[in-house]
Design a protein around this motif. Sequence first.
Motif, mmCIF file in Angstrom:
data_model
loop_
_atom_site.group_PDB
_atom_site.id
_atom_site.type_symbol
_atom_site.label_atom_id
_atom_site.label_comp_id
_atom_site.label_asym_id
_atom_site.label_seq_id
_atom_site.Cartn_x
_atom_site.Cartn_y
_atom_site.Cartn_z
ATOM 1 N N ASP A 177 -16.130 132.193 -2.178
ATOM 2 C CA ASP A 177 -17.472 132.437 -3.130
ATOM 3 C C ASP A 177 -17.592 133.872 -3.121
ATOM 4 O O ASP A 177 -17.718 134.287 -2.089
ATOM 5 C CB ASP A 177 -18.818 131.705 -2.499
ATOM 6 C CG ASP A 177 -19.961 131.817 -3.398
ATOM 7 O OD1 ASP A 177 -20.243 133.103 -3.967
ATOM 8 O OD2 ASP A 177 -20.518 130.865 -3.758
ATOM 9 N N PRO A 178 -17.643 134.580 -4.371
ATOM 10 C CA PRO A 178 -17.803 135.939 -4.371
ATOM 11 C C PRO A 178 -18.893 136.694 -3.512
ATOM 12 O O PRO A 178 -18.645 137.717 -2.999
ATOM 13 C CB PRO A 178 -18.453 136.208 -5.746
ATOM 14 C CG PRO A 178 -18.033 134.908 -6.607
ATOM 15 C CD PRO A 178 -18.098 133.928 -5.808
ATOM 16 N N LYS A 179 -19.772 135.801 -3.115
ATOM 17 C CA LYS A 179 -21.047 136.333 -2.292
ATOM 18 C C LYS A 179 -20.141 136.541 -0.931
ATOM 19 O O LYS A 179 -20.542 137.422 -0.191
ATOM 20 C CB LYS A 179 -22.060 135.392 -2.071
ATOM 21 C CG LYS A 179 -22.998 135.324 -3.257
ATOM 22 C CD LYS A 179 -24.346 134.677 -3.007
ATOM 23 C CE LYS A 179 -24.573 133.126 -2.831
ATOM 24 N NZ LYS A 179 -24.132 132.476 -4.059
ATOM 25 N N ARG A 219 -16.287 138.764 -1.647
ATOM 26 C CA ARG A 219 -16.000 140.279 -1.888
ATOM 27 C C ARG A 219 -16.310 141.117 -0.694
ATOM 28 O O ARG A 219 -15.465 141.981 -0.328
ATOM 29 C CB ARG A 219 -17.010 140.554 -3.175
ATOM 30 C CG ARG A 219 -16.682 141.611 -3.866
ATOM 31 C CD ARG A 219 -17.329 142.001 -4.957
ATOM 32 N NE ARG A 219 -17.266 143.373 -5.417
ATOM 33 C CZ ARG A 219 -17.795 144.054 -6.598
ATOM 34 N NH1 ARG A 219 -18.478 143.282 -7.126
ATOM 35 N NH2 ARG A 219 -17.795 145.251 -6.405
ATOM 36 N N ALA A 253 -10.976 139.529 -11.578
ATOM 37 C CA ALA A 253 -12.151 140.187 -11.503
ATOM 38 C C ALA A 253 -12.272 141.222 -10.475
ATOM 39 O O ALA A 253 -13.271 142.190 -10.704
ATOM 40 C CB ALA A 253 -13.296 138.875 -11.131
ATOM 41 N N ARG A 270 -14.319 126.680 0.014
ATOM 42 C CA ARG A 270 -14.967 127.081 -1.248
ATOM 43 C C ARG A 270 -16.083 128.032 -1.130
ATOM 44 O O ARG A 270 -16.147 129.092 -1.808
ATOM 45 C CB ARG A 270 -15.532 125.701 -1.838
ATOM 46 C CG ARG A 270 -16.415 125.812 -3.140
ATOM 47 C CD ARG A 270 -16.906 124.749 -3.812
ATOM 48 N NE ARG A 270 -15.851 123.851 -4.313
ATOM 49 C CZ ARG A 270 -15.480 122.573 -3.974
ATOM 50 N NH1 ARG A 270 -16.068 121.926 -3.020
ATOM 51 N NH2 ARG A 270 -14.659 121.697 -4.635
ATOM 52 N N GLU A 330 -9.432 126.301 -9.238
ATOM 53 C CA GLU A 330 -9.579 126.256 -10.575
ATOM 54 C C GLU A 330 -10.886 126.915 -10.773
ATOM 55 O O GLU A 330 -11.237 127.767 -11.585
ATOM 56 C CB GLU A 330 -9.375 125.038 -11.280
ATOM 57 C CG GLU A 330 -7.783 124.791 -11.701
ATOM 58 C CD GLU A 330 -7.378 123.398 -11.761
ATOM 59 O OE1 GLU A 330 -8.470 122.668 -12.041
ATOM 60 O OE2 GLU A 330 -6.408 123.244 -12.022
ATOM 61 N N GLU A 331 -11.858 126.523 -9.860
ATOM 62 C CA GLU A 331 -13.243 126.795 -9.929
ATOM 63 C C GLU A 331 -13.291 128.304 -9.695
ATOM 64 O O GLU A 331 -13.904 129.200 -10.315
ATOM 65 C CB GLU A 331 -14.074 126.219 -8.767
ATOM 66 C CG GLU A 331 -15.672 126.246 -9.012
ATOM 67 C CD GLU A 331 -16.430 125.655 -7.909
ATOM 68 O OE1 GLU A 331 -15.875 124.371 -7.592
ATOM 69 O OE2 GLU A 331 -16.976 126.185 -7.214
ATOM 70 N N VAL A 332 -12.653 128.889 -8.517
ATOM 71 C CA VAL A 332 -12.623 130.327 -8.210
ATOM 72 C C VAL A 332 -12.106 131.088 -9.399
ATOM 73 O O VAL A 332 -12.486 132.297 -9.560
ATOM 74 C CB VAL A 332 -11.710 130.260 -6.799
ATOM 75 C CG1 VAL A 332 -11.478 131.903 -6.668
ATOM 76 C CG2 VAL A 332 -12.446 129.874 -5.726
ATOM 77 N N ARG A 345 -11.860 130.388 -12.459
ATOM 78 C CA ARG A 345 -12.922 130.372 -13.811
ATOM 79 C C ARG A 345 -14.057 131.507 -13.335
ATOM 80 O O ARG A 345 -14.297 131.995 -14.444
ATOM 81 C CB ARG A 345 -13.572 129.016 -14.111
ATOM 82 C CG ARG A 345 -12.781 128.006 -14.941
ATOM 83 C CD ARG A 345 -13.559 127.100 -15.252
ATOM 84 N NE ARG A 345 -14.178 126.177 -14.481
ATOM 85 C CZ ARG A 345 -13.704 125.226 -13.467
ATOM 86 N NH1 ARG A 345 -12.335 124.858 -14.211
ATOM 87 N NH2 ARG A 345 -14.183 124.654 -12.793
ATOM 88 N N GLN A 346 -14.514 131.443 -12.150
ATOM 89 C CA GLN A 346 -15.611 132.280 -11.927
ATOM 90 C C GLN A 346 -15.360 133.825 -11.748
ATOM 91 O O GLN A 346 -16.055 134.636 -12.043
ATOM 92 C CB GLN A 346 -16.211 131.972 -10.348
ATOM 93 C CG GLN A 346 -17.275 130.719 -10.004
ATOM 94 C CD GLN A 346 -17.459 130.651 -8.758
ATOM 95 O OE1 GLN A 346 -16.706 131.238 -7.911
ATOM 96 N NE2 GLN A 346 -18.375 129.911 -8.559
ATOM 97 N N GLN A 347 -13.932 134.081 -11.402
ATOM 98 C CA GLN A 347 -13.555 135.547 -10.930
ATOM 99 C C GLN A 347 -12.510 136.029 -11.854
ATOM 100 O O GLN A 347 -11.392 136.641 -11.301
ATOM 101 C CB GLN A 347 -13.317 135.552 -9.560
ATOM 102 C CG GLN A 347 -14.677 134.957 -8.566
ATOM 103 C CD GLN A 347 -14.368 135.195 -7.128
ATOM 104 O OE1 GLN A 347 -13.645 136.358 -6.549
ATOM 105 N NE2 GLN A 347 -14.341 134.249 -6.399
#
Lengths: 300, 432
Positions: free
Chosen positions: B337-339, B342, B358, B333, B122-124, B126-128
């Motif tokens: 993370d996009p860092k 990606r 995203a 997690r 859910e966090e991922v 929301r972030q992306q």
Amino acid sequence: MAAPARRPFRLAAFLERESVFSWLMLTPPVLFLLAFLGYPFIYGVYLSFFHKEVARAAEFVGFGNFVKLNNDPIFWQAVRNTIIFTGVATVLKAGGGLGMALVMNQSFKMKSFARAMLLLPFIVPTVLSTVAWQWILDPGMGLFNRLLVVSGLATTGPSWLGTPTMAMISIIMVNTWRGLPFFGISILAGLQTIPVDLHESATIDGAGTWGRFRYVTLPSLLPVILIVTTFSIVITFFDFQLVYVLTGGGPANSTHLMATYAYSLSMGAGQMGLGSAVALSMVPVLGLLLVLLTLFVRKD
Amino acid sequence: MAKPARSKATRRDFLKLAAAGAAGVAAGPFISRNAQAQPKTITFARESSYVKNFDVHFQNVMMPAYEKATGIKIDYQIQAAGGSAVPQLVSMVENKTGADVAWVQQEWLYRDALVDVSDIAEEVGRQQGGWYDEIKRLSVDKGKWKSVPKGNIGQLMNYRKDWFDEAGVKSFPETWDEFLEAGIKLKAKGHPFGMSMGHGFADNYSWLYPLLWSYGVTVMDKDGKKVALDSSETAKAVEYVKKLYKEACIEDCIGWLDPANNKAFLTGQISCTNNAYSIMVSAKRDLPEMGKVIEHGLNPKGPNGQRYHALVPVTHGIFAHSKDVKAAKDFLRWIMDPKQYRPWIASGDMYFAPYLHAFDKVPEWDIEPRVKPFQKVLETGKLTSWPAPANRQHGEVINRWIVIDMFTKAITGTPTKNAIAEAVSQIKAIYG
């Protein structure tokens, strides 16, 4: 009268006693067999009476899995395929192996080298040789079809793995190729134990080449052939790698063997109980084949 | 006299050796347990990637970075591609040992053995930019995320543009009927299609299921309660495939396992097949001339005017048997993370297309124009269970090739009606 002195107990001497030492030597292999053959087998038998899906608790169903299999056309197709595969491949291997042994029993140049070469199919790991066969059987680039086209025997070769009949023929052919040396070498060993004077007296009695083969060689070889055939039936019956690599049981289940079906049920579909039931069903079918073989040999 | 003495010595030596060996074996677990206690490691199991750079990036960049940041070592277990990963995962689940985090292929088989990762997913999301809806039907089970989607291996039509042009087929066919016409023309020129229909694990259903769907047929109804395959439209789809096979395809393709169509394409035996873009990757690397003329086309539309694709999802999950679930979660997690995520996705040239919005407009999609169509797979892609839940019964239908064999049985002589009836009765038996 002095009491006889008691010999002090010495561990080394105790261990070296024949009766102790032999058990000591026997224990590791027995434990090994129990751990790696006995345990999986008993666990398999246990599972086959349970409805057991991966990651879930087992639920006792009695003969439920076997009833389910009885109504499963793919299971019966796998049984039929396994019997055909084992039967035809074993006959070919026995016939071919006998021929190979008779040739190898002759004296010719480079005989030892030829014998060593013939063992190759048996030595190369099955998965490796089967991948090579995948290339050999390729419809366009494969060795077989290239030979057929280049020699002018055909304009395009057959699709070796692409039709149900050809796929079955192909897996039987590869299995035969792989198992032939086992027969050849074992029968050759048997051939070399036949006393020469038997042949000589048969010749004096007027037997020709065929007569000597039919009435001297073959009867003398029969015990060897029986043992090798029994072994071969067991090994062929449980063959898995070859089909798994070449066809995965396809097309349309035409090459699905009981072993590959058990695997696809257990590992693919996650039905451990049902898969084990298929594996366990192999035992009576195999037993039946072996009984038939024994009866056939007795009659002969 | 000397002989028995020597024999005694040998026997005693052997006993000594055996005793020493047994002591070593007995001490082994203690030694290794102590050794394990020191540096904390997380075992991460994944099937090897066709795009080598993807694994290389993980090993050379991400693993050292994670160790530097947390002091935790990653034990990266690469499983051989081609069907061996699922048995390994099943055995890990059954033996409650092995990897902590894994690419949980066919997770429907062992969801009960995976921990709830809703917080991460859910966090991922929301972030992306949020998750694509269809993938939630795989990763979410009874309201909880049991895996975090990593990416989709897109499956499209791979075709030889040069041969299509030669045969007068200027653009990739829009409908299945045009596809058949094109196939007939190409086969006449000696370049048949090679549509996999054997007992493989992706290249067969990646076109046969979308074809069925575009004929308006699904295997099960929406709830997964009723078999929906038994319809006149199925018969039309089967008849179509029979015709396609006979008139446009190479004979071998009904027996093909997954690597076979790659091999046939790269050796110039076929002009079109359904596959991931691994064929193009191999061709660009080893056969540059062919690499230039390979294109990717979308699956054609069916009589219902719709176009579908099959998703081949890659998801990561954490096993409940993991000794340190929290550490495993932190790691999962971190990789999402996009860092980290990606550049990792970029290193694989979008071979694994993220199910996150995203990524809809990121420049990574433009690295190679022939990769871009794979983005469409996300938009029109469905799970093979669609519209029914992606449960283990559906997995059983897939892994026993029931639907695939319905087509091949019809091709090899079983009357279409019987082939469908057999498939339907087997599906009913599986769903119970």
